[in-house]
Every structure is written in structure tokens, then in C-alpha cells.
Design a protein around this motif. Structure first.
Motif, PDB file in Angstrom:
ATOM      1  N   UNK A   8      44.264  16.401  21.211  1.00 16.90           N
ATOM      2  CA  UNK A   8      45.572  16.248  20.565  1.00 16.90           C
ATOM      3  C   UNK A   8      46.255  17.602  20.358  1.00 16.90           C
ATOM      4  N   UNK A   9      45.481  18.628  19.997  1.00 21.98           N
ATOM      5  CA  UNK A   9      46.077  19.960  19.800  1.00 21.98           C
ATOM      6  C   UNK A   9      46.692  20.474  21.096  1.00 21.98           C
ATOM      7  N   UNK A  10      45.997  20.296  22.209  1.00 24.74           N
ATOM      8  CA  UNK A  10      46.540  20.730  23.491  1.00 24.74           C
ATOM      9  C   UNK A  10      47.744  19.879  23.876  1.00 24.74           C
ATOM     10  N   UNK A  11      47.674  18.579  23.610  1.00 19.61           N
ATOM     11  CA  UNK A  11      48.799  17.698  23.916  1.00 19.61           C
ATOM     12  C   UNK A  11      50.031  18.120  23.110  1.00 19.61           C
ATOM     13  N   UNK A  12      49.830  18.503  21.852  1.00 18.41           N
ATOM     14  CA  UNK A  12      50.945  18.992  21.028  1.00 18.41           C
ATOM     15  C   UNK A  12      51.517  20.272  21.633  1.00 18.41           C
ATOM     16  N   UNK A  71      50.584  10.378  18.107  1.00 21.90           N
ATOM     17  CA  UNK A  71      49.168  10.737  18.191  1.00 21.90           C
ATOM     18  C   UNK A  71      48.287   9.508  18.427  1.00 21.90           C
ATOM     19  N   UNK A  72      48.494   8.474  17.633  1.00 16.89           N
ATOM     20  CA  UNK A  72      47.691   7.256  17.785  1.00 16.89           C
ATOM     21  C   UNK A  72      47.917   6.615  19.150  1.00 16.89           C
ATOM     22  N   UNK A  88      46.214  26.622  26.506  1.00 16.46           N
ATOM     23  CA  UNK A  88      46.580  27.283  25.251  1.00 16.46           C
ATOM     24  C   UNK A  88      47.038  28.710  25.541  1.00 16.46           C
ATOM     25  N   UNK A  89      48.075  29.133  24.851  1.00 19.39           N
ATOM     26  CA  UNK A  89      48.681  30.436  25.137  1.00 19.39           C
ATOM     27  C   UNK A  89      47.677  31.581  25.088  1.00 19.39           C
TER      28      UNK A  89
END
Length: 165
Positions: free
Chosen positions: A17-21, A41-42, A100-101
Motif C-alpha cells: 500500500x505504501x508503494x501504491x500510494x 486502500x481496501x 521508492x524515491x
């Protein structure tokens, strides 16, 4: 830094989810319609669990930092069927590709592409090519894909209607 490139598992969903965000935040810098909704998210987790993991015609590939175990990159891809009208045969489509950056410029993005290239190549479908969309104005993404042997093949144009939003 070293990374393990592997297929995602159900256990990766929450961390992805963090990467998707990060991916949706990147897209929304070019077009705010790509910002994710509150309930996203869900819905994304359901999509990931029910349609991507262990799918015959879709995959999620992740890059995992070997020291920390952190997921630092992701690539989602699907096989699209033959077009009913055009001579466009089965082909691959990269729906999401994000690193991720803090882990960019280390070969992670290219390693994810190499892994999906093998996945498409080994598919039981006759996949002769695969595509990825790049947002208009995202020059770094254009340069990245061109440096990884992708060629631009079409432009998509849109026009707003007069309907009030």
C-alpha cells in the motif's frame, strides 16, 4: 545495495500500500484525477488479493531490500487478450511500476522490467510485446522507458465536455 526481485505474495499486500500510494501520488502530480479516493486502500487490497496474486494472466513483482526486508519497488502487469477487430494479438500491459524515491538510480526499476519481460516471455499466451502508459509531461518516465528499449507508439488525447463537475 542489493535487492531481491520476486513475485509478490498475499503477505505483501499491506506493505505494498505504501508503494501504491507513492505511485498514485506520482501520477496525481501530472493529473489530479489520479489521486486515490478515501476507500481506495481496501479496494486495492481486494483487487491485489483476488485478481493479481497467483493469477494466470496477471502478476505483481516486487523488489525487496535484502538487508532490511523492506519492499522498495513494485510492478503490476497483465496479459490482455486478442482484439476483436484489429490484428492486435495477446500482449502485455504494465499497469503500475514504481520505485521508492530513496532507492531510485540503483537499477531497481530496470530489474523489475527484466523480471516482467521474462514473465511475459514464458507465458502460455503468445505475448509478442508489452506496453506501459506514461503521463503527459512525465519526462523522467519517458526517458527511463526509452533507455530500457521501449518505443513510443501512440498518444492519447482527451477533451473535456461542457458538463459541470
Amino acid at each position: 545495495m542489493t535487492y531481491q526481485i520476486r513475485q509478490a505474495s498475499l503477505e505483501d499486500g499491506e506493505e505494498l500500500l505504501d508503494l501504491w500510494h507513492g505511485f498514485t501520488d506520482h501520477l496525481s502530480k501530472h493529473d489530479d484525477r489520479y489521486a486515490h479516493k478515501e476507500s481506495a486502500d481496501d479496494r486495492w487490497l481486494q483487487y491485489f488479493e483476488n485478481q493479481l496474486v497467483d493469477s494466470k494472466y496477471g502478476t505483481v513483482i516486487v523488489a525487496e531490500h535484502e538487508d532490511s526486508g523492506e519492499l522498495v519497488g513494485v510492478l503490476e502487469a497483465r496479459i490482455m487478450g486478442n482484439h476483436p477487430i484489429f490484428r492486435l494479438q495477446d500482449h502485455g500491459y504494465i499497469n503500475g511500476h514504481y520505485v521508492a524515491e530513496s532507492h531510485r538510480d540503483n537499477g531497481v526499476g530496470a530489474a523489475l522490467l527484466e523480471e516482467v519481460h521474462e514473465w511475459f516471455d514464458q507465458s502460455e499466451k503468445d505475448v509478442d510485446f508489452y506496453r506501459v502508459d506514461v503521463m503527459h509531461g512525465d519526462e523522467s518516465a519517458e526517458a527511463f522507458y526509452e533507455s530500457n528499449d521501449f518505443e513510443p507508439v501512440e498518444h492519447v488525447f482527451e477533451r473535456a465536455t461542457d458538463r459541470e463537475q
